[in-house]
Write a protein that holds these residues in place. Structure first.
Motif, PDB file in Angstrom:
ATOM      1  N   PRO A 114       0.737  -1.188   0.026  1.00  0.00           N
ATOM      2  CA  PRO A 114       0.040  -0.128  -0.061  1.00  0.00           C
ATOM      3  C   PRO A 114       0.848   1.370   0.242  1.00  0.00           C
ATOM      4  O   PRO A 114       0.526   2.342  -0.567  1.00  0.00           O
ATOM      5  CB  PRO A 114      -0.789  -0.154   1.319  1.00  0.00           C
ATOM      6  N   GLU A 115       1.668   1.233   0.788  1.00  0.00           N
ATOM      7  CA  GLU A 115       2.804   2.441   0.809  1.00  0.00           C
ATOM      8  C   GLU A 115       3.653   2.754  -0.527  1.00  0.00           C
ATOM      9  O   GLU A 115       3.411   3.874  -0.989  1.00  0.00           O
ATOM     10  CB  GLU A 115       3.911   2.172   1.866  1.00  0.00           C
ATOM     11  N   LEU A 116       3.652   1.611  -1.210  1.00  0.00           N
ATOM     12  CA  LEU A 116       4.413   1.815  -2.562  1.00  0.00           C
ATOM     13  C   LEU A 116       3.305   2.519  -3.486  1.00  0.00           C
ATOM     14  O   LEU A 116       3.722   3.227  -4.481  1.00  0.00           O
ATOM     15  CB  LEU A 116       5.016   0.590  -3.122  1.00  0.00           C
ATOM     16  N   HIS A 117       2.254   1.853  -3.757  1.00  0.00           N
ATOM     17  CA  HIS A 117       1.055   2.374  -4.273  1.00  0.00           C
ATOM     18  C   HIS A 117       0.794   3.953  -4.010  1.00  0.00           C
ATOM     19  O   HIS A 117       0.699   4.643  -5.081  1.00  0.00           O
ATOM     20  CB  HIS A 117      -0.190   1.668  -4.078  1.00  0.00           C
ATOM     21  N   ALA A 118       0.672   4.382  -2.815  1.00  0.00           N
ATOM     22  CA  ALA A 118       0.605   5.766  -2.358  1.00  0.00           C
ATOM     23  C   ALA A 118       1.576   6.643  -3.306  1.00  0.00           C
ATOM     24  O   ALA A 118       1.407   7.679  -3.777  1.00  0.00           O
ATOM     25  CB  ALA A 118       0.620   5.805  -1.003  1.00  0.00           C
ATOM     26  N   HIS A 346      11.107   7.819   2.874  1.00  0.00           N
ATOM     27  CA  HIS A 346      11.329   9.185   3.429  1.00  0.00           C
ATOM     28  C   HIS A 346       9.798   9.660   4.023  1.00  0.00           C
ATOM     29  O   HIS A 346       9.737  10.560   4.506  1.00  0.00           O
ATOM     30  CB  HIS A 346      11.989   9.981   2.612  1.00  0.00           C
ATOM     31  N   LYS A 347       8.882   9.227   3.289  1.00  0.00           N
ATOM     32  CA  LYS A 347       7.479   9.775   3.427  1.00  0.00           C
ATOM     33  C   LYS A 347       6.294   8.744   3.724  1.00  0.00           C
ATOM     34  O   LYS A 347       5.917   8.703   4.763  1.00  0.00           O
ATOM     35  CB  LYS A 347       7.130  10.748   2.168  1.00  0.00           C
ATOM     36  N   PHE A 348       6.039   8.015   2.741  1.00  0.00           N
ATOM     37  CA  PHE A 348       4.781   7.147   2.826  1.00  0.00           C
ATOM     38  C   PHE A 348       4.938   6.075   3.787  1.00  0.00           C
ATOM     39  O   PHE A 348       3.761   5.422   4.354  1.00  0.00           O
ATOM     40  CB  PHE A 348       4.352   6.760   1.398  1.00  0.00           C
ATOM     41  N   GLY A 349       6.119   5.658   4.061  1.00  0.00           N
ATOM     42  CA  GLY A 349       6.288   4.559   5.005  1.00  0.00           C
ATOM     43  C   GLY A 349       6.580   5.020   6.507  1.00  0.00           C
ATOM     44  O   GLY A 349       6.882   4.217   7.376  1.00  0.00           O
ATOM     45  N   THR A 350       6.605   6.188   6.721  1.00  0.00           N
ATOM     46  CA  THR A 350       7.167   6.927   7.869  1.00  0.00           C
ATOM     47  C   THR A 350       5.804   6.851   9.006  1.00  0.00           C
ATOM     48  O   THR A 350       4.612   7.181   8.488  1.00  0.00           O
ATOM     49  CB  THR A 350       7.677   8.135   7.867  1.00  0.00           C
TER      50      THR A 350
END
Length: 358
Positions: A114-118, A346-350
């Motif tokens: 999901p984080e990579l899709h975002a 740096h962003k969506f997985g934090t």
């Protein structure tokens, strides 16, 4: 002087056709035709006269206002509007684009987190804005069960984190607004459109939702689903809600780029309603909106209404898009993937991004 020709098909409505000339930067010899309905019949002449002499660079709102002021009080327009005429005029002048003005790419990669899709939604939108990627339709595949929050939602208000942890449900946040999405691999159909802003430049945001998803309604209807658009952002049927859409507008990103719109949709194929109700705090309301009241049932509008495997529905969607708008198979470039992975880190997985609204 060659006659200029423009067409606009109103989503869920009728076709409006405009032929005109331009003289001294003004509209001349305007003819409006189409398969719409209009009473009284003489009102068509009023529409054409209202457009005569209008500036050739007039916006849709200005053209629509001129038409409204010229129509008799008892005029009734069915299947179209003054704005629809204005869009057709601007298309005739080359000031507004149509789907076929672009070379679309269709991307359908293997499952991602999901984080990579975002992150990919953000990266690919910026690539289209910069002109490095053609306008793109991307079909998503999921590698886990997750809740994807809208950019303005609070984690604690939307999610039972203890239940999510117990059931192995990942939490992430996307860059668009709207409500929380409960997703399971193989249980939903999600797609994104990365489109030039000129495609919807003359439409209100509300109108652009229906316009950008008209093709998928046709795909579902061809499979026997009585699909229709329910404002502002729901795809529904006579048997309840199927899915919802969200948008984000990008302007001059990066600084030397153009404008683009991210529009994505998630539709339920066959979800575990019981699990969703345990994880989402508003799960009961969501199920009620879909016409499902029992947690023992599954939210399965596309499976039950088509009787088809999920893959077959996706293939029909691709086929319909190509038939209507063109398109060739594409892929995410190595450079785009590297950038998306970096943004996950740096962003969506934090935690900072996920809990930006705790």
């Amino acid at each position: 002087m060659a006659v200029r020709h423009g067409e606009y098909k109103v989503p869920g409505g009728k076709l409006v056709v405009v032929d005109l000339d331009v003289e001294n930067d003004r509209l001349a010899r305007v003819q409006v035709t189409g398969d719409f309905f209009l009473e009284p019949e003489s009102a068509l002449d009023d529409i054409c006269r209202a457009l005569e002499g209008q500036p050739a660079d007039a916006g849709t709102d200005s053209l629509a206002a001129a038409i409204r002021s010229a129509l008799p009080a008892d005029a009734q327009l069915f299947g179209f509007s003054p704005e629809a005429v204005g869009i057709a005029v601007r298309r005739a002048l080359g000031l507004a684009t149509t789907w076929r003005d672009f070379e679309w790419q269709i991307v359908h990669e293997p499952a991602f987190s999901p984080e990579l899709h975002a992150a990919l939604d953000e990266v690919l939108s910026e690539e289209v804005a910069a002109g490095r990627r053609p306008p793109t339709l991307r079909i998503w595949e999921w590698d886990t069960t997750a809740v994807v929050l809208g950019v303005f939602q609070s984690v604690r208000n939307e999610v039972d984190e203890e239940a999510a942890q117990r059931l192995g449900v990942t939490l992430t946040r996307r860059i668009t607004g709207g409500g929380a999405m409960f997703i399971e691999a193989g249980s939903i159909i999600t797609y994104s459109l990365y489109a030039p802003g000129s495609l919807v430049a003359d439409m209100s945001i509300a109108d652009s939702y229906a316009f950008l998803d008209d093709w998928v309604l046709k795909a579902l209807q061809s499979l026997g689903v009585a699909a229709f658009y329910k404002p502002l952002n729901d795809i529904s049927s006579d048997r309840g809600k199927i899915g919802g859409a969200a948008q984000k507008r990008f302007s001059n990103v990066p600084a030397d780029g153009g404008k683009t719109i991210l529009h994505h949709v998630t539709m339920a194929y066959d979800m575990d309603a019981g699990k969703m109700m345990q994880v989402l705090r508003i799960g009961r309301e969501k199920l009620s909106d879909k016409g499902t009241t029992s947690a023992a049932k599954r939210v399965d509008p596309l499976r039950s209404q088509t009787g088809l495997p999920r893959e077959a529905i996706i293939e029909r969607m691709k086929e319909t898009f190509v038939q209507l708008h063109g398109g060739t198979p594409g892929y995410i470039t190595p450079e785009e993937m590297v950038e998306a992975v970096a943004r996950v880190e740096h962003k969506f997985g934090t935690r900072d991004w996920l809990y930006r609204l705790p």
